[in-house]
Scaffold this active site. Sequence first.
Site, PDB file in Angstrom:
ATOM      1  N   ASP A 237      -0.129   5.043   0.966  1.00 54.97           N
ATOM      2  CA  ASP A 237      -0.366   6.027   2.037  1.00 54.97           C
ATOM      3  C   ASP A 237      -0.320   5.338   3.411  1.00 54.97           C
ATOM      4  OD1 ASP A 237      -0.790   8.203   0.280  1.00 54.97           O
ATOM      5  OD2 ASP A 237      -2.806   7.499  -0.134  1.00 54.97           O
TER       6      ASP A 237
ATOM      7  N   ASP B  21       0.873  -1.169   0.000  1.00 52.98           N
ATOM      8  CA  ASP B  21       0.000   0.000   0.000  1.00 52.98           C
ATOM      9  C   ASP B  21       0.924   1.237   0.000  1.00 52.98           C
ATOM     10  OD1 ASP B  21      -2.347   1.622   0.466  1.00 52.98           O
ATOM     11  OD2 ASP B  21      -1.705   1.773   2.559  1.00 52.98           O
TER      12      ASP B  21
HETATM   13  C1  BG6 Z   1      -5.708   5.971  -0.038  1.00 53.92           C
HETATM   14  C2  BG6 Z   1      -5.697   6.903   1.163  1.00 53.92           C
HETATM   15  O1  BG6 Z   1      -4.433   5.481  -0.278  1.00 53.92           O
HETATM   16  O2  BG6 Z   1      -6.143   6.669  -1.200  1.00 53.92           O
HETATM   17  C3  BG6 Z   1      -7.055   7.541   1.339  1.00 53.92           C
HETATM   18  O3  BG6 Z   1      -5.351   6.158   2.318  1.00 53.92           O
HETATM   19  C4  BG6 Z   1      -7.468   8.224   0.048  1.00 53.92           C
HETATM   20  O4  BG6 Z   1      -6.996   8.465   2.393  1.00 53.92           O
HETATM   21  C5  BG6 Z   1      -7.453   7.220  -1.095  1.00 53.92           C
HETATM   22  O5  BG6 Z   1      -8.786   8.756   0.166  1.00 53.92           O
HETATM   23  C6  BG6 Z   1      -7.816   7.852  -2.438  1.00 53.92           C
HETATM   24  O6  BG6 Z   1      -6.837   8.800  -2.760  1.00 53.92           O
HETATM   25  P1  BG6 Z   1      -6.948   9.890  -3.917  1.00 53.92           P
HETATM   26  O7  BG6 Z   1      -5.571  10.464  -3.982  1.00 53.92           O
HETATM   27  O8  BG6 Z   1      -7.308   9.150  -5.177  1.00 53.92           O
HETATM   28  O9  BG6 Z   1      -7.987  10.854  -3.522  1.00 53.92           O
HETATM   29 MG    MG Z   2      -2.743   3.094   3.635  1.00 52.06          MG
END
Ligand code: BG6
Ligand code: MG
Length: 216
Positions: free
Chosen positions: A11, A9
Amino acid sequence: MTIKAFIFDLDGVITDTAEFHFLAWKQLADEIGVSFTREDNDQLRGVSRRESLKRLLKGRPVDEATAEVWMQRKNDIYREFLHQITPADSLPGVVHFLDEARKRGILIGLGSASKNARDVIERLKLMDYFEALGDGYSVVNPKPAPDLFIWVAGRLGVPPNEAVVFEDAEAGVDAALKGGFWTVGLGRAGVNAAHLVKEDGLKTLTVDAVLEVASG
Ligand code: BG6
Ligand code: MG
């Protein structure tokens, strides 16, 4: 069982963009008059942009066109923060762990719900490590559906039971387990169902420790 691939993963595992996501959602919430706290933000970890908005609105109805405008607004604010990311922003232990995995010939993939994942990995200058990159554009069903990890494993040509997923969020751990992957839960919140849990993330985790669990 020989482990052939690691799928990460992004984030909360490779880098910590959670604060940027929080600040961007908070700004949107203020603009549209919704209360939104750090505790509320914990419920958004690892879930898609669409689901995040739904949770932020706490049942307040919204038409699809407005939802799109709000998600775009949040993403515009979030992307401003991404300019701050440099190679120094990968979490402690990440580069060493990726190096160790690569030395062992383990294939490396990314499985992130984020549509900004490629951009973040490029800013961290980690792109060369990844043989497959699954992001918010790759599959229709987001985590906790297993689809994204299965998609990445498919790109790597490795069956789920020969791959390990590294996740910091409950939705991600659920997705990995549902997909039949060996699963490492990083951090403290919601990852206890994983086969192996490391509270301090990849900082002190060794490739050997992971392979030992996944071969047992
Ligand atoms: C995930 C994050 O990796 O991606 C979430 O943990 C986030 O917090 C999700 O909402 C979607 O991300 P993005 O950048 O497409 O808005
Ligand atoms: Mg994560």
